[in-house]
Design a protein around this motif. Structure first.
Motif, mmCIF file in Angstrom:
data_model
loop_
_atom_site.group_PDB
_atom_site.id
_atom_site.type_symbol
_atom_site.label_atom_id
_atom_site.label_comp_id
_atom_site.label_asym_id
_atom_site.label_seq_id
_atom_site.Cartn_x
_atom_site.Cartn_y
_atom_site.Cartn_z
ATOM 1 N N ALA A 11 0.837 -1.198 0.000
ATOM 2 C CA ALA A 11 0.000 0.000 0.000
ATOM 3 C C ALA A 11 0.873 1.249 0.000
ATOM 4 C CB ALA A 11 -0.912 0.002 1.228
ATOM 5 N N ILE A 12 0.279 2.364 -0.409
ATOM 6 C CA ILE A 12 0.957 3.663 -0.394
ATOM 7 C C ILE A 12 0.350 4.475 0.745
ATOM 8 C CG2 ILE A 12 1.473 5.767 -1.698
ATOM 9 C CD1 ILE A 12 1.121 4.075 -4.252
ATOM 10 N N GLN A 13 1.060 4.579 1.825
ATOM 11 C CA GLN A 13 0.521 5.196 3.031
ATOM 12 C C GLN A 13 1.161 6.561 3.264
ATOM 13 O OE1 GLN A 13 0.221 2.645 6.431
ATOM 14 N NE2 GLN A 13 -0.425 0.886 5.236
ATOM 15 N N ALA A 14 0.596 7.557 2.582
ATOM 16 C CA ALA A 14 1.065 8.938 2.729
ATOM 17 C C ALA A 14 -0.040 9.762 3.371
ATOM 18 C CB ALA A 14 1.444 9.507 1.378
ATOM 19 N N GLN A 15 0.338 10.720 4.200
ATOM 20 C CA GLN A 15 -0.650 11.551 4.886
ATOM 21 C C GLN A 15 -0.987 12.815 4.095
ATOM 22 O OE1 GLN A 15 2.351 10.555 7.085
ATOM 23 N NE2 GLN A 15 1.100 8.730 6.777
ATOM 24 N N ALA A 24 -3.806 5.429 -2.844
ATOM 25 C CA ALA A 24 -3.665 4.442 -1.775
ATOM 26 C C ALA A 24 -3.001 3.157 -2.246
ATOM 27 C CB ALA A 24 -5.035 4.115 -1.176
ATOM 28 N N ASN A 25 -3.203 2.820 -3.528
ATOM 29 C CA ASN A 25 -2.640 1.586 -4.061
ATOM 30 C C ASN A 25 -2.296 1.751 -5.539
ATOM 31 O OD1 ASN A 25 -3.078 -0.606 -1.862
ATOM 32 N ND2 ASN A 25 -5.049 0.449 -1.955
ATOM 33 N N ASP A 102 5.066 10.958 3.970
ATOM 34 C CA ASP A 102 4.791 10.056 5.096
ATOM 35 C C ASP A 102 5.737 10.357 6.244
ATOM 36 O OD1 ASP A 102 3.906 7.856 6.669
ATOM 37 O OD2 ASP A 102 5.640 6.720 5.961
ATOM 38 N N THR A 104 5.158 8.738 9.277
ATOM 39 C CA THR A 104 4.887 7.678 10.252
ATOM 40 C C THR A 104 5.937 6.564 10.216
ATOM 41 O OG1 THR A 104 3.539 6.335 8.750
ATOM 42 C CG2 THR A 104 2.418 8.117 9.946
ATOM 43 N N GLU A 106 5.839 4.245 7.911
ATOM 44 C CA GLU A 106 5.219 3.076 7.269
ATOM 45 C C GLU A 106 5.736 2.840 5.851
ATOM 46 O OE1 GLU A 106 3.032 0.540 8.313
ATOM 47 O OE2 GLU A 106 3.891 1.338 10.159
ATOM 48 N N MET A 107 5.926 3.908 5.087
ATOM 49 C CA MET A 107 6.399 3.727 3.709
ATOM 50 C C MET A 107 7.801 3.135 3.681
ATOM 51 S SD MET A 107 4.133 4.328 1.449
ATOM 52 C CE MET A 107 5.028 4.577 -0.083
#
Length: 377
Positions: A11-15, A24-25, A102, A104, A106-107
């Motif tokens: 997944a692409i988890q950017a804020q 998102a994907n 991002d 967090t 996560e990326m």
């Protein structure tokens, strides 16, 4: 989860997003380039500018470039966005693709850490099946992207070999990081354990095997074991006839940053002689590579007492560098470093064209401090 070629794209988890809608994907039917960069990365500007060209060139064939800023030192995504906005405005003013931010971690976790990728910039190419097709240096995208767009890359021998090499390098980096941390703490036992584990997994890693000899000889002071390890490494380098191995070992034996106080001089010079002979016998090398090799080999000859040969090799290196098609400022700095070493060896001022340098004292092997901080060749 390990991420490699053929893996399903995470997944692409950017804020926050700049220059486009959130994503998102990776969507089936499109080819994506995810470019990890940072505003503090000195090598990231040129690849970002190149990606603008690639996005324009391949947009009609379904390419979507996505910048990923996941390494900003900022308290919030909004603060990171302010940094990135300013950096993009200054360095990439014609941006034609979106950038996700991002903060967090996560990326990095899902993409970079999972694929043993630690450098910046770093490119991930996802093909039309939403599978990872390529991970690595963005400089390779010119040759890789057309094949991914045609659907021929993932099944090629070139792609499989590149992915194997990348994974090996990534694993090597993990071990080298562990070793470096242990050495910094002077925890020789932990460092040795990490090295031995790494060599068992990656027996062809020159960096790990050199780290093994260095730890034993220069940190632990185990001369008997260290010399046995180094002798075997020299034999392997000669058997491989690999320029990287030969020069790497020559640098380890005669590089100024190594303390050879307790190293038996006769054995050190014998190894240096053998390595130097094989380095000088290498054929088909570019002039840029030859210049670098001549400088390294000159250190052996200088320490072995053959001052004339050392000076001859440096003079050859100067001539080669003078003829290279490189920017004037880079050439000037390179020439200054070579001439400084030559002046140190001769004990007198030396000149080449408009560049003149005088000898410096208390510099091991005649090397200059700047030359040792950065390998200009």
């Amino acid at each position: 989860m390990n991420l490699s070629m053929e893996s399903k794209a995470p997944a692409i988890q950017a804020q926050n997003w700049i220059g486009g809608e959130p994503l998102a994907n990776c969507q089936p039917g499109k080819v994506y380039v995810l470019e990890f960069f940072s505003t503090t990365c000195g090598f990231c500007v040129a690849p970002m500018l190149k990606l603008i060209q690639l996005q324009e060139k391949y947009r009609d064939r379904g390419l979507e470039v996505v910048g990923v800023a996941a390494n900003e030192r900022a308290a919030t995504a909004d603060q990171a966005q302010a940094y990135i906005d300013a950096w993009l405005t200054e360095n990439v003013p014609t941006l034609n693709f979106r950038v996700g931010i991002d903060c967090t971690g996560e990326m990095n976790k899902l993409w970079k850490e999972a694929s043993f990728s630690f450098a910046l910039p770093c490119s991930f190419v996802v093909d039309r099946d939403s599978r990872v097709a390529f991970i690595g240096n963005p400089a390779l995208l010119d040759s890789v992207l057309p094949q991914v767009l045609d659907g021929t890359w993932r099944s090629s021998d070139q792609a499989k070999a590149a992915d194997r090499e990348r994974i090996a390098r990534g694993r090597e980096d993990v071990f080298l990081s562990k070793i470096s941390a242990a050495i910094e703490m002077e925890d020789w036992k932990t460092a040795l354990s990490a090295i031995e584990e790494g060599i068992a997994l990656l027996p062809d890693s020159l960096q790990l095997r050199m780290a093994h000899a260095h730890l034993l000889l220069h940190k632990m002071g185990d001369m008997q074991t260290g010399l046995a390890v180094l002798r075997q490494l020299v034999r392997d380098a000669i058997d491989r006839n690999s320029e990287d191995w030969l020069l790497g070992l020559l640098t380890q034996l005669f590089g100024p940053k190594y303390d050879d106080t307790n190293f038996p001089p006769a054995e050190r010079l014998a190894m240096g002689k053998e390595l130097s002979e094989h380095v000088l016998a290498l054929t088909g090398l570019e002039d840029k590579v030859k210049a670098s090799y001549y400088r390294s080999v000159s250190r052996y000859f200088y320490e072995s007492g053959d001052k004339a040969r050392a000076e001859e090799l440096l003079e050859l290196a100067v001539k080669l560098v003078d003829g290279l098609p490189v920017p004037d400022d880079s050439k000037q700095l390179w020439l200054e470093n070579l001439l400084q070493t030559l002046a140190n060896y001769k004990g007198e001022e030396v000149c080449h064209g408009d560049v003149c340098v005088v000898p410096r004292t208390h510099i091991p092997s005649g090397a200059t401090p700047d030359a040792e901080k950065k390998n200009l060749a």
